[in-house]
Design a protein around this motif. Structure first.
Motif, PDB file in Angstrom:
ATOM      1  N   MET A  26     -15.488 -10.540  49.947  1.00 42.67           N
ATOM      2  CA  MET A  26     -16.613  -9.766  49.424  1.00 42.67           C
ATOM      3  C   MET A  26     -17.605  -9.418  50.524  1.00 42.67           C
ATOM      4  SD  MET A  26     -17.221 -11.518  45.666  1.00 42.67           S
ATOM      5  CE  MET A  26     -18.950 -11.529  45.917  1.00 42.67           C
ATOM      6  N   PHE A  27     -17.798 -10.305  51.494  1.00 41.30           N
ATOM      7  CA  PHE A  27     -18.696 -10.015  52.608  1.00 41.30           C
ATOM      8  C   PHE A  27     -18.212  -8.824  53.422  1.00 41.30           C
ATOM      9  CE2 PHE A  27     -20.418 -14.526  52.565  1.00 41.30           C
ATOM     10  CZ  PHE A  27     -21.663 -14.130  52.110  1.00 41.30           C
ATOM     11  N   LEU A  28     -16.912  -8.567  53.413  1.00 40.35           N
ATOM     12  CA  LEU A  28     -16.363  -7.416  54.136  1.00 40.35           C
ATOM     13  C   LEU A  28     -16.297  -6.164  53.274  1.00 40.35           C
ATOM     14  CD1 LEU A  28     -13.443  -9.207  56.001  1.00 40.35           C
ATOM     15  CD2 LEU A  28     -15.622  -8.462  56.955  1.00 40.35           C
ATOM     16  N   THR A  29     -15.891  -6.315  52.013  1.00 43.19           N
ATOM     17  CA  THR A  29     -15.653  -5.124  51.199  1.00 43.19           C
ATOM     18  C   THR A  29     -16.923  -4.523  50.608  1.00 43.19           C
ATOM     19  OG1 THR A  29     -15.156  -6.507  49.284  1.00 43.19           O
ATOM     20  CG2 THR A  29     -13.282  -5.727  50.602  1.00 43.19           C
ATOM     21  N   ILE A  30     -17.891  -5.334  50.235  1.00 46.96           N
ATOM     22  CA  ILE A  30     -19.110  -4.779  49.641  1.00 46.96           C
ATOM     23  C   ILE A  30     -19.828  -3.865  50.623  1.00 46.96           C
ATOM     24  CG2 ILE A  30     -21.413  -5.357  48.775  1.00 46.96           C
ATOM     25  CD1 ILE A  30     -20.093  -7.630  47.214  1.00 46.96           C
ATOM     26  N   PRO A  31     -20.056  -4.276  51.893  1.00 49.31           N
ATOM     27  CA  PRO A  31     -20.662  -3.320  52.831  1.00 49.31           C
ATOM     28  C   PRO A  31     -19.795  -2.079  53.063  1.00 49.31           C
ATOM     29  CG  PRO A  31     -20.858  -5.532  53.697  1.00 49.31           C
ATOM     30  CD  PRO A  31     -19.978  -5.606  52.487  1.00 49.31           C
ATOM     31  N   ALA A  32     -18.483  -2.241  53.059  1.00 45.36           N
ATOM     32  CA  ALA A  32     -17.602  -1.082  53.247  1.00 45.36           C
ATOM     33  C   ALA A  32     -17.750  -0.105  52.088  1.00 45.36           C
ATOM     34  CB  ALA A  32     -16.148  -1.541  53.382  1.00 45.36           C
ATOM     35  N   PHE A  33     -17.789  -0.612  50.857  1.00 41.17           N
ATOM     36  CA  PHE A  33     -17.965   0.258  49.705  1.00 41.17           C
ATOM     37  C   PHE A  33     -19.341   0.908  49.704  1.00 41.17           C
ATOM     38  CE2 PHE A  33     -14.207  -1.513  47.620  1.00 41.17           C
ATOM     39  CZ  PHE A  33     -13.723  -0.382  47.003  1.00 41.17           C
ATOM     40  N   LEU A  34     -20.375   0.159  50.079  1.00 35.65           N
ATOM     41  CA  LEU A  34     -21.709   0.744  50.141  1.00 35.65           C
ATOM     42  C   LEU A  34     -21.763   1.864  51.175  1.00 35.65           C
ATOM     43  CD1 LEU A  34     -23.967  -2.416  49.806  1.00 35.65           C
ATOM     44  CD2 LEU A  34     -23.619  -0.600  48.125  1.00 35.65           C
ATOM     45  N   TYR A  82      -8.988   4.284  48.674  1.00 38.34           N
ATOM     46  CA  TYR A  82      -9.191   2.913  49.167  1.00 38.34           C
ATOM     47  C   TYR A  82      -8.199   1.961  48.506  1.00 38.34           C
ATOM     48  CZ  TYR A  82     -11.413  -1.565  50.059  1.00 38.34           C
ATOM     49  OH  TYR A  82     -11.648  -2.853  50.427  1.00 38.34           O
ATOM     50  N   PHE A  83      -8.015   2.098  47.196  1.00 39.09           N
ATOM     51  CA  PHE A  83      -7.105   1.235  46.457  1.00 39.09           C
ATOM     52  C   PHE A  83      -5.668   1.408  46.945  1.00 39.09           C
ATOM     53  CE2 PHE A  83      -4.283   0.730  42.727  1.00 39.09           C
ATOM     54  CZ  PHE A  83      -4.479  -0.628  42.498  1.00 39.09           C
ATOM     55  N   LEU A  84      -5.225   2.647  47.120  1.00 43.35           N
ATOM     56  CA  LEU A  84      -3.858   2.906  47.577  1.00 43.35           C
ATOM     57  C   LEU A  84      -3.625   2.389  48.997  1.00 43.35           C
ATOM     58  CD1 LEU A  84      -3.297   6.477  46.118  1.00 43.35           C
ATOM     59  CD2 LEU A  84      -2.329   4.320  45.299  1.00 43.35           C
ATOM     60  N   CYS A  85      -4.593   2.613  49.885  1.00 42.62           N
ATOM     61  CA  CYS A  85      -4.465   2.112  51.258  1.00 42.62           C
ATOM     62  C   CYS A  85      -4.447   0.588  51.285  1.00 42.62           C
ATOM     63  CB  CYS A  85      -5.598   2.637  52.136  1.00 42.62           C
ATOM     64  SG  CYS A  85      -5.447   4.385  52.504  1.00 42.62           S
ATOM     65  N   SER A  86      -5.255  -0.038  50.440  1.00 46.32           N
ATOM     66  CA  SER A  86      -5.290  -1.494  50.372  1.00 46.32           C
ATOM     67  C   SER A  86      -3.948  -2.047  49.898  1.00 46.32           C
ATOM     68  CB  SER A  86      -6.402  -1.940  49.427  1.00 46.32           C
ATOM     69  OG  SER A  86      -6.398  -3.325  49.273  1.00 46.32           O
ATOM     70  N   MET A  87      -3.366  -1.419  48.878  1.00 50.53           N
ATOM     71  CA  MET A  87      -2.061  -1.873  48.392  1.00 50.53           C
ATOM     72  C   MET A  87      -0.987  -1.700  49.459  1.00 50.53           C
ATOM     73  SD  MET A  87      -1.902  -0.672  44.409  1.00 50.53           S
ATOM     74  CE  MET A  87      -0.144  -0.610  44.497  1.00 50.53           C
ATOM     75  N   ALA A  88      -0.999  -0.568  50.146  1.00 49.43           N
ATOM     76  CA  ALA A  88       0.006  -0.319  51.179  1.00 49.43           C
ATOM     77  C   ALA A  88      -0.136  -1.311  52.324  1.00 49.43           C
ATOM     78  CB  ALA A  88      -0.122   1.109  51.701  1.00 49.43           C
TER      79      ALA A  88
END
Length: 104
Positions: A26-34, A82-88
């Motif tokens: 979460m410390f990595l993804t929340i700033p990325a999403f923001l 983002y979701f597709l790249c994360s799954m791949a």
């Protein structure tokens, strides 16, 4: 009842083991999403980088879309991407490190 208490202690330990990595992620993804939300802008209005938000691309099934186009209900193209790249990326890591996620 003793066995049940032991099992509850084991479950709490397993929950802690699963929760700790989630906090770091979460410390990595929340700033990325923001940051992505700031770049794309809320529904394309007042985007910080209008050229990014207005950039058109052709994707399968959806056709020609921009980054802030709603694909499925409120899910915008950038979230779907983002979701597709994360799954791949997860699949690539699992295959390259030979990690089995399913029970054998």
């Amino acid at each position: 009842q003793e066995e049940q208490m032991d099992a509850m202690g084991d479950q709490l330990g397993m929950f802690k083991e699963q929760f700790r990595p989630m906090v770091w992620i979460m410390f990595l993804t929340i700033p990325a999403f923001l940051w992505m939300f700031w770049v794309i802008g809320y529904r394309g209005s007042d985007a910080a980088y209008p050229a990014v938000a207005a950039q058109e691309m052709i994707v399968p099934i959806a056709g020609t879309v921009t980054w802030d186009t709603g694909i499925v209900g409120p899910i915008q193209m950038w979230i779907l991407w983002y979701f597709l790249c994360s799954m791949a990326f997860t699949q690539l890591v699992q295959k390259s490190l030979n990690i089995q996620m399913s029970p054998s």
